[in-house]
Structures are given as C-alpha cells and as structure tokens.
Scaffold this motif. Structure first.
Motif, short mmCIF file in Angstrom:
data_model
loop_
_atom_site.label_atom_id
_atom_site.label_comp_id
_atom_site.label_asym_id
_atom_site.label_seq_id
_atom_site.Cartn_x
_atom_site.Cartn_y
_atom_site.Cartn_z
N LEU A 135 0.59 -1.28 -0.01
CA LEU A 135 -0.04 0.10 -0.12
C LEU A 135 0.95 1.14 -0.11
N ALA A 136 1.81 1.21 0.80
CA ALA A 136 2.74 2.59 0.95
C ALA A 136 3.50 2.92 -0.30
N LEU A 137 3.98 1.62 -1.01
CA LEU A 137 4.74 1.88 -1.97
C LEU A 137 3.92 2.35 -3.11
N ALA A 138 2.72 1.84 -3.51
CA ALA A 138 1.72 2.09 -4.50
C ALA A 138 1.37 3.60 -4.25
N GLY A 139 1.28 3.94 -3.01
CA GLY A 139 0.95 5.40 -2.77
C GLY A 139 1.92 6.43 -3.47
N GLY A 140 3.11 6.03 -3.01
CA GLY A 140 4.27 6.70 -3.28
C GLY A 140 4.34 6.92 -4.65
N ILE A 141 4.23 5.62 -5.33
CA ILE A 141 4.55 5.78 -7.06
C ILE A 141 3.35 6.53 -7.77
N LEU A 142 2.15 6.54 -6.92
CA LEU A 142 0.99 7.27 -7.69
C LEU A 142 1.03 8.91 -7.52
N SER A 143 1.87 9.31 -6.42
CA SER A 143 2.16 10.68 -6.30
C SER A 143 3.04 11.24 -7.44
N LEU A 144 3.81 10.40 -8.17
CA LEU A 144 4.46 10.99 -9.23
C LEU A 144 3.76 11.38 -10.33
N VAL A 145 2.42 10.99 -10.61
CA VAL A 145 1.52 11.57 -11.50
C VAL A 145 1.38 12.98 -11.36
N LEU A 146 1.79 13.68 -10.19
CA LEU A 146 1.68 15.39 -9.95
C LEU A 146 2.68 15.93 -11.05
N ILE A 147 3.91 15.33 -11.08
CA ILE A 147 5.11 16.07 -12.10
C ILE A 147 4.44 16.24 -13.59
N PRO A 148 4.08 15.19 -14.28
CA PRO A 148 3.81 15.56 -15.63
C PRO A 148 2.46 16.46 -15.73
N VAL A 149 1.50 16.48 -14.70
CA VAL A 149 0.48 17.39 -14.55
C VAL A 149 0.88 18.85 -14.68
#
Length: 431
Positions: free
Chosen positions: A400-414
């Motif tokens: 869960l923690a690792l998946a959440g961290g990876i999901l946060s990277l979507v912010l950068i291209p946005v």
C-alpha cells in the motif's frame, strides 16, 4: 438585522485601511477556530479505524470509517460552499462545524449501544466537520491579493497544528475519561471531537462579522460600477479553467495518497505490538507535519511558485511511501519519519493547489467553486480510505505504502503540462 449587517460591510468597501484591518482580523478569527477544528478532526482520525475494527471484528473493513467520514465530507463540502457563496463564510462554516459535532455525538452513542448502522450514519455526518475544517482555509484569502494568498492559507492551516497535535495525544486520557463514564475507551476521542467542533462553530458564528467574502463581493461590485470592466477573454477563461483543473488534480492526488497510508498505519502498528499511546505519537507527528510547516510552505508557494511546490509535493510523498514500505515493523523512528514526510507532502500539495484555485476564481463564484473542488478532494479521500483496508488485507501495508508513493509521481507531468500554456499564478489575478 440584514440591513445593519449590509451597512457594516459597506463601511469597508471604500476604505483600504479598514480592509487591511478586516483581513488581519479575519485571519486571527479563522486561526483560532482552526485550533478547535484541528482537535476535532485529529482525535477522530486517530481511532476511527480501530473503533471499526473492534465493532466489526475484522481488518478488511477497518478503512471504512475514513471512507465514510470523507464521503460525508464530500456532501458537506458542497453544501458549505453553496451556503458560503449565498450567505457568507460565517453561516457556511458555522453550520458545517455544528453538523460535524452532532455526528461525533452520534459515534459515541453508537459505540455505547454497539449499533453499526448508527455508527456508519454518524461517521457520514461527522465528515461535515472535516470538510468545514478544510474549507475554513479559504476564508483568509477573500481579502488577500495574489502575493498574499498562499501565506493567508498557511496562517490558517498552521493554527490547526495546535489542535491537530493535541488531539491524538489526548487519545489516552480521553479513553480513560470515557471508561469512567461508562463509554467504550475508543469512543472517548469522539467526545473531544464533538466539543471541539461545536466550539469552533459558535466562535465563528459570533466573531466572523463583518463577513470577509461578502465584503470582497461588495468591493468587486463597487469597482465594476466605477470602471468599465471588460469581460474575460476566451484565452483568459481557458487559463482560469486550466488553473482550477491543475489545482484540483494536485489536491486530489495528494489526498488519495495521504488518506490511504495514514488510515492503515494505526492498524499496521497494532498488529505489530504497538500500543494506543504509540499510535497517538506517530499520528501526532503526521498531523503536525500536515499543518505546522504551513507558514514556510505558504511563503515558498508565493515566492518560488505553485508549480515548483506541486512537484516538491510529489517527490516528498514518494519518499514517504518508500520509507513506510521498507521500515521494520517494530521501528517507531522510521514510522514517525515516514508519516511526517507523508504529512509534509500533503501540506505542499494542499497549499499550492489551493492557491491555484483562488488565483483562478473571483468572489462571485469562488466559494461555490471551492466547495465543488473540495467535494472531489473528499471523494478521493473516501476512495483511498476504502481501498486501503482491502489492499492491506489482500497484500500488505508495504505494498500500500509503495503504491501510494508511486501514484504521487503523477503530479509531476500534470504541473509541467500546465506550464506550457500558463504563466505562474503569482503574476495573475489581483483582488
């Protein structure tokens, strides 16, 4: 009464000195209310999952309380936004806090009677306090110019720290108090929530007068009468819509990641032998990191830009997820570090995203738009809370923690995409 209130607000329209005084007074009032609101929010968040686990007898649905009160906050955000737009911040915020207080009382009664239906219904209503506590940050921006907005948001949020840190640390004492009056110990923090939310509502209802949003509307209306104001061009409208979209996306993603990991941390700790007081310490550090750095964050958002701080949010959340996933289960220090970074990343995202929303709206639509955006934030939190328990039950907390961290990277291209056709908001709208 309405005429007298209207006359009071009109006194501020033509006086810049009075506007500055009202701006400072509003920030002080909102800040004090946030101390109460923070305590009400944090106490419930700390033990919500544990209370559900105890009453349901399973871990699979222990994320349900976070899902329910964030889902309830979605509806409340919409209503509070509409009430604020029509009647002003005073009525909107006070109503939201009162409703949240009633929900907390319902949770206590549900725990005493072991009534699951009442528990679920009360958690939905309790969410109104969460939504209102979040929307209160907007009140300080109504009379702020574009170079003050992030700082104004941060001043309101940093005040939440005092209540938010005190709430989890009062879990133990409130549990003992609850037992002394015949209430289950895990319901004790909700007694604190009820008291804190109701006090916040009373304080805002009495003190937030004249209303900053109504004054801001009158100021803009007065300017429109004195100057031939041109309608927004299609290009400007597109920029504003893009700013709203980017600000909303930033806050939605940070909310999903933060709620998902935060919700399951107490359950993860309990499974590995940590007591309620230790859980309270970790959550206190987490919530302190959500709010305490706000003043510095606000200055950075105003100085170096909304975009840079949104990217910093994604990077910080990724680091939090990696540390939480790799931390030994018995390591309090690493859990404190991970949850502190989780709170800090959320803080960066919320303040930079909120500033973009305020930059892209005016007082005639601001509260309504803010309420709608906060609905999306609440729904994203509800999704994160609901899915977190299922992910942990079927896999692990580390996943869960690792998946959440990876999901946060979507912010950068946005946010990089937003820069291609939009200048930094600090150079944009003025009040």
């Amino acid at each position: 009464m309405k005429k007298r209130a209207h006359s009071l607000e009109m006194d501020f329209v033509n006086s810049h000195e009075k506007q500055k005084m009202l701006y400072k007074r509003t920030l002080l009032i909102v800040s004090i209310s946030q101390i109460f609101g923070g305590a009400g929010l944090a106490a419930g968040v700390t033990v919500g999952a544990l209370l559900a686990q105890q009453m349901l007898g399973t871990d699979a649905f222990s994320g349900l309380p976070a899902s329910l009160f964030t889902l309830g906050s979605a509806g409340a955000a919409l209503v509070v936004g509409r009430l604020s737009q029509r009647f002003g911040r005073r009525i909107g915020l006070a109503s939201g806090f009162f409703t949240g207080g009633l929900g907390a009382i319902g949770v206590v009664i549900a725990a005493v009677t072991n009534n699951l239906i009442l528990l679920f219904a009360s958690l939905l209503i309790y969410g109104a306090g969460t939504a209102t506590n979040l929307q209160a940050r907007y009140a300080g921006t109504d009379l702020a110019n574009s170079k003050q907005r992030a700082k104004a948001i941060s001043i309101a949020m940093v005040s939440t720290t005092f209540g938010a840190v005190a709430g989890p640390n009062l879990v133990g004492p409130m549990g003992k108090f609850a037992v002394s009056i015949g209430v289950p110990s895990l319901a004790g923090p909700f007694i604190l929530s009820a008291t804190a939310f109701i006090l916040a509502g009373i304080f805002l209802f009495i003190m937030l007068n004249p209303d900053p949003l109504l004054v801001a509307k009158m100021i803009e209306s007065n300017k429109a009468k004195q100057v031939d104001v041109k309608q927004s061009s299609p290009v400007e409208s597109m920029k504003n819509n893009r700013g709203i979209a980017v600000g909303a996306t930033t806050m939605v993603l940070t909310q999903i990641v933060m709620v998902a990991i935060m919700t399951m941390t107490p359950v993860h700790m309990e499974h590995h032998g940590h007591g309620l007081n230790e859980v309270g310490i970790v959550i206190a550090f987490h919530i302190g990191s959500m709010y305490l750095p706000s003043l510095i964050t606000g200055i950075l958002v105003d100085k170096i830009g909304r975009t840079a701080m949104s990217i910093a949010s994604g990077a910080t959340l990724l680091l939090a997820g990696v540390i939480a996933a790799s931390a030994p289960s018995d390591s309090m220090v690493l859990l404190v570090v991970a949850l502190s970074l989780l709170g800090l990343g959320w803080n960066f995202g919320l303040i930079s995203g909120t500033a973009q929303i305020v930059d892209s709206t005016d007082s005639s639509t601001r509260a309504k738009t803010q309420g709608t955006v906060d609905v999306l934030i609440a729904l994203s939190g509800a999704s994160g809370g609901a899915l977190s328990g299922m992910v942990v039950a079927n896999s692990s907390y580390a996943t869960l923690a690792l998946a959440g961290g990876i999901l946060s990277l979507v912010l950068i291209p946005v946010v990089i995409w937003s820069r291609k056709s939009k200048k930094e908001p600090e150079q944009g709208l003025q009040m």
